[in-house]
Design an enzyme around this catalytic site. Structure first.
Site, PDB file in Angstrom:
ATOM      1  N   ARG A  28      23.852  55.284  19.394  1.00  0.00           N
ATOM      2  CA  ARG A  28      23.065  56.158  18.522  1.00  0.00           C
ATOM      3  C   ARG A  28      23.350  55.875  17.052  1.00  0.00           C
ATOM      4  O   ARG A  28      22.463  55.974  16.198  1.00  0.00           O
ATOM      5  CB  ARG A  28      23.356  57.623  18.869  1.00  0.00           C
ATOM      6  CG  ARG A  28      22.704  58.016  20.212  1.00  0.00           C
ATOM      7  CD  ARG A  28      23.402  59.182  20.847  1.00  0.00           C
ATOM      8  NE  ARG A  28      22.727  59.675  22.044  1.00  0.00           N
ATOM      9  CZ  ARG A  28      22.867  59.162  23.268  1.00  0.00           C
ATOM     10  NH1 ARG A  28      23.651  58.102  23.468  1.00  0.00           N
ATOM     11  NH2 ARG A  28      22.244  59.691  24.305  1.00  0.00           N
ATOM     12  N   GLN A 170      19.656  60.295  28.138  1.00  0.00           N
ATOM     13  CA  GLN A 170      18.871  59.115  27.749  1.00  0.00           C
ATOM     14  C   GLN A 170      17.397  59.480  27.624  1.00  0.00           C
ATOM     15  O   GLN A 170      16.736  59.093  26.660  1.00  0.00           O
ATOM     16  CB  GLN A 170      19.065  57.996  28.780  1.00  0.00           C
ATOM     17  CG  GLN A 170      20.483  57.448  28.789  1.00  0.00           C
ATOM     18  CD  GLN A 170      20.704  56.394  29.848  1.00  0.00           C
ATOM     19  OE1 GLN A 170      19.853  56.161  30.704  1.00  0.00           O
ATOM     20  NE2 GLN A 170      21.853  55.751  29.804  1.00  0.00           N
ATOM     21  N   ASP A 316      29.582  59.932  34.574  1.00  0.00           N
ATOM     22  CA  ASP A 316      30.110  58.564  34.528  1.00  0.00           C
ATOM     23  C   ASP A 316      31.561  58.478  35.019  1.00  0.00           C
ATOM     24  O   ASP A 316      32.065  57.382  35.255  1.00  0.00           O
ATOM     25  CB  ASP A 316      30.039  58.021  33.094  1.00  0.00           C
ATOM     26  CG  ASP A 316      28.601  57.807  32.639  1.00  0.00           C
ATOM     27  OD1 ASP A 316      27.700  57.731  33.495  1.00  0.00           O
ATOM     28  OD2 ASP A 316      28.378  57.708  31.414  1.00  0.00           O
ATOM     29  N   ARG A 347      26.619  54.128  42.892  1.00  0.00           N
ATOM     30  CA  ARG A 347      28.022  54.555  42.827  1.00  0.00           C
ATOM     31  C   ARG A 347      28.413  55.497  43.952  1.00  0.00           C
ATOM     32  O   ARG A 347      29.607  55.725  44.159  1.00  0.00           O
ATOM     33  CB  ARG A 347      28.324  55.170  41.448  1.00  0.00           C
ATOM     34  CG  ARG A 347      28.371  54.114  40.367  1.00  0.00           C
ATOM     35  CD  ARG A 347      28.749  54.683  39.013  1.00  0.00           C
ATOM     36  NE  ARG A 347      28.787  53.597  38.023  1.00  0.00           N
ATOM     37  CZ  ARG A 347      28.660  53.783  36.720  1.00  0.00           C
ATOM     38  NH1 ARG A 347      28.499  54.991  36.220  1.00  0.00           N
ATOM     39  NH2 ARG A 347      28.713  52.741  35.903  1.00  0.00           N
ATOM     40  N   ARG A 389      32.477  50.419  35.695  1.00  0.00           N
ATOM     41  CA  ARG A 389      33.283  51.604  36.024  1.00  0.00           C
ATOM     42  C   ARG A 389      33.861  51.505  37.439  1.00  0.00           C
ATOM     43  O   ARG A 389      34.943  52.030  37.715  1.00  0.00           O
ATOM     44  CB  ARG A 389      32.464  52.875  35.842  1.00  0.00           C
ATOM     45  CG  ARG A 389      31.978  53.044  34.400  1.00  0.00           C
ATOM     46  CD  ARG A 389      31.613  54.472  34.067  1.00  0.00           C
ATOM     47  NE  ARG A 389      30.739  54.523  32.901  1.00  0.00           N
ATOM     48  CZ  ARG A 389      31.141  54.441  31.637  1.00  0.00           C
ATOM     49  NH1 ARG A 389      32.426  54.290  31.349  1.00  0.00           N
ATOM     50  NH2 ARG A 389      30.274  54.495  30.650  1.00  0.00           N
TER      51      ARG A 389
HETATM   52  C1  S3P Z   1      24.079  58.186  28.511  1.00  0.00           C
HETATM   53  C2  S3P Z   1      23.587  59.141  29.380  1.00  0.00           C
HETATM   54  C3  S3P Z   1      23.914  59.176  30.817  1.00  0.00           C
HETATM   55  C4  S3P Z   1      25.129  58.310  31.143  1.00  0.00           C
HETATM   56  C5  S3P Z   1      25.068  56.971  30.478  1.00  0.00           C
HETATM   57  C6  S3P Z   1      25.002  57.133  28.957  1.00  0.00           C
HETATM   58  C7  S3P Z   1      23.680  58.243  27.086  1.00  0.00           C
HETATM   59  O1  S3P Z   1      22.816  58.680  31.551  1.00  0.00           O
HETATM   60  O2  S3P Z   1      25.260  58.155  32.524  1.00  0.00           O
HETATM   61  O3  S3P Z   1      26.197  56.185  30.800  1.00  0.00           O
HETATM   62  O4  S3P Z   1      24.308  57.569  26.248  1.00  0.00           O
HETATM   63  O5  S3P Z   1      22.729  58.981  26.774  1.00  0.00           O
HETATM   64  P1  S3P Z   1      21.569  59.613  31.989  1.00  0.00           P
HETATM   65  O6  S3P Z   1      20.830  59.995  30.769  1.00  0.00           O
HETATM   66  O7  S3P Z   1      20.751  58.735  32.900  1.00  0.00           O
HETATM   67  O8  S3P Z   1      22.155  60.775  32.716  1.00  0.00           O
END
Ligand code: S3P
Length: 430
Positions: A28, A170, A316, A347, A389
């Protein structure tokens, strides 16, 4: 080159470490710096493959980014300054790059293509292409927009009200990035809170984003000023050291600079519920993100049940959480975590397969797993399944095993944590 490593049982973990920059915040920081007006110095940027992919894509859109060690110096292009990229934009293994940048590019009046590696190419994208199409973007992808590569002809978006069916930082961030240049208001809600790094970064940069009940509400953003950003340490990286110290005997480590975003601290709460000794000290704020130092000591853990709203707050960390569950006494159940099946590997399957390969008892379910804690793992050999991971979780299991663990195909660790083994060696007593 495919690397392989044998992790010996450890006599304990001792020492004081500083955890590298957060992956989510690093992505970001470079995206928001590139859209700003003026120069941003980003300190403690995570030097890993995923975050480098995002920085390289911002470069391909015309942004000048210079690297001074772990500091990135980004010359902002402003909201309307990006230029059409000449080639395909390579996200590598990074779902965050592809989903967030699908939002950003949907709002830009040019053609772009986002592609990734074999794992990313299998990950679902309709969750972003559907709302972005609703906003007016033209996006093509395999299987009607479900799978990468994504080809985007952007521009002329209209704000929408969108209720995310599954919590996802995300997807939320992709819609907000698109909404910054859409006509009218953009409103987003999610069933349970996910990490709010995008919202915090917008607040830090004085970009107006309101909260109305369960909705985030964004008006179009014409411009904002650059502001230097220090990236907080990554709690997801810290989690490997937290679990390693808890399940090895005679351990005490201090992990400094750990990001404590409430959307990420589920792992600490779940481990504390199992009996973990984790002291949270020196709480502070780093560029709008909460941070603390953690001191973790060997602990006798007992099984627990997790599900519901805590899942997006530790999604995660579930692979390494399951290593703690296998080393605990009693049964641990993970529910409501079907999202694990569409991460860098499945996972649910890879975590259970590896625990079983190491002599543990784990059963996979469609929405999680059941791990029978036996107080420790015999050890053996496992694969990483190309998932960073999964690889690091297996290494942690090795430290607390009877005969050690051999992990094959470790190159993927560079996705999020290239210094993992150096840091681990620096605190391991053999
Ligand atoms: C992330 C959001 C999560 C996470 C990923 C990073 C992010 O995914 O699992 O490793 O930086 O916004 P999701 O938005 O699919 O839950």
């Amino acid at each position: 080159m495919k690397t392989k490593r044998h992790i010996n049982p450890a006599a304990g973990l001792r020492g004081d470490i500083v955890i590298p920059g957060d992956k989510s915040v690093s992505h970001r920081s470079v995206i928001f710096a590139a859209q700003a007006e003026g120069t941003t110095r980003i300190t403690n940027f995570l030097p890993a493959a995923d975050t480098r992919a995002t920085a390289d894509i911002m470069r391909a859109l015309g942004t000048e980014i210079n690297e001074e060690g772990k500091t990135l110096v980004v010359e902002g292009r402003g909201m309307r300054g990006f230029t059409e990229p000449a080639g395909v934009l390579d996200c590598g293994n990074s779902g965050t790059s592809m989903r967030l940048l699908a939002g950003l590019l949907s709002a830009r009046p040019f053609f772009s293509v986002l592609a990734g590696d074999a794992s990313l190419t299998k990950r679902p994208m309709r969750r972003v292409t559907a709302p972005l199409r609703e906003m007016g973007a033209t996006i093509q992808g395999r299987d009607g927009g479900q799978y990468p590569p994504l080809a985007i002809s952007g521009g002329n978006l209209t704000g929408i009200t969108y209720d995310l069916p599954i919590s996802s930082a995300q997807v939320k961030s992709a819609i907000l990035l698109a909404g910054m240049l859409a006509g009218g208001e953009t409103r987003v809600s999610e069933p349970a809170p996910s990490r709010d790094h995008t919202e915090r970064m917008m607040a830090y940069l004085d970009i107006p984003l309101a909260r109305e009940g369960s909705y985030l509400v964004l008006e179009p953003v014409e411009r904002y000023r650059a502001r230097d950003i220090e990236v907080v340490g990554d709690i997801s990286s810290a989690a490997f050291f937290i679990v390693a110290a808890l399940i090895t005997k005679d351990s005490e480590i201090t992990i400094r600079n750990v990001g404590m975003n409430p959307g990420r601290t589920g792992i600490i709460e779940a481990l504390v519920a199992m009996g973990a000794d984790i002291a949270v000290e020196n709480e502070r704020e780093i560029s709008g993100e909460p941070a603390a130092d953690l001191t973790v000591r060997s602990s006798e853990l007992s099984g627990t049940d997790i599900g519901g709203a805590i899942i997006p707050r530790m999604i995660d960390e579930i692979p390494v959480f399951c290593v703690a569950a296998a080393a605990a006494r009693g049964t641990t159940t993970v529910r409501d975590a079907g999202e694990l099946a569409v991460k860098e590997s499945n996972r649910i399957k890879t975590t259970c397969a590896n625990l079983r390969a190491l002599g543990g008892k784990a059963e996979d379910r469609p929405d999680g797993m059941i791990v029978d804690g036996t107080g420790g793992l015999p050890g053996g050999g496992v694969a990483s399944f190309g998932d960073h991971r999964t690889a690091m979780s297996a290494a942690v299991a090795g430290l607390a095993s009877d005969k050690g663990v051999t992990v094959a195909d470790l190159d993927c660790v560079g996705t999020s944590f290239p210094s993992f083994f150096d840091l681990l060696d620096s605190v391991t007593i053999s």
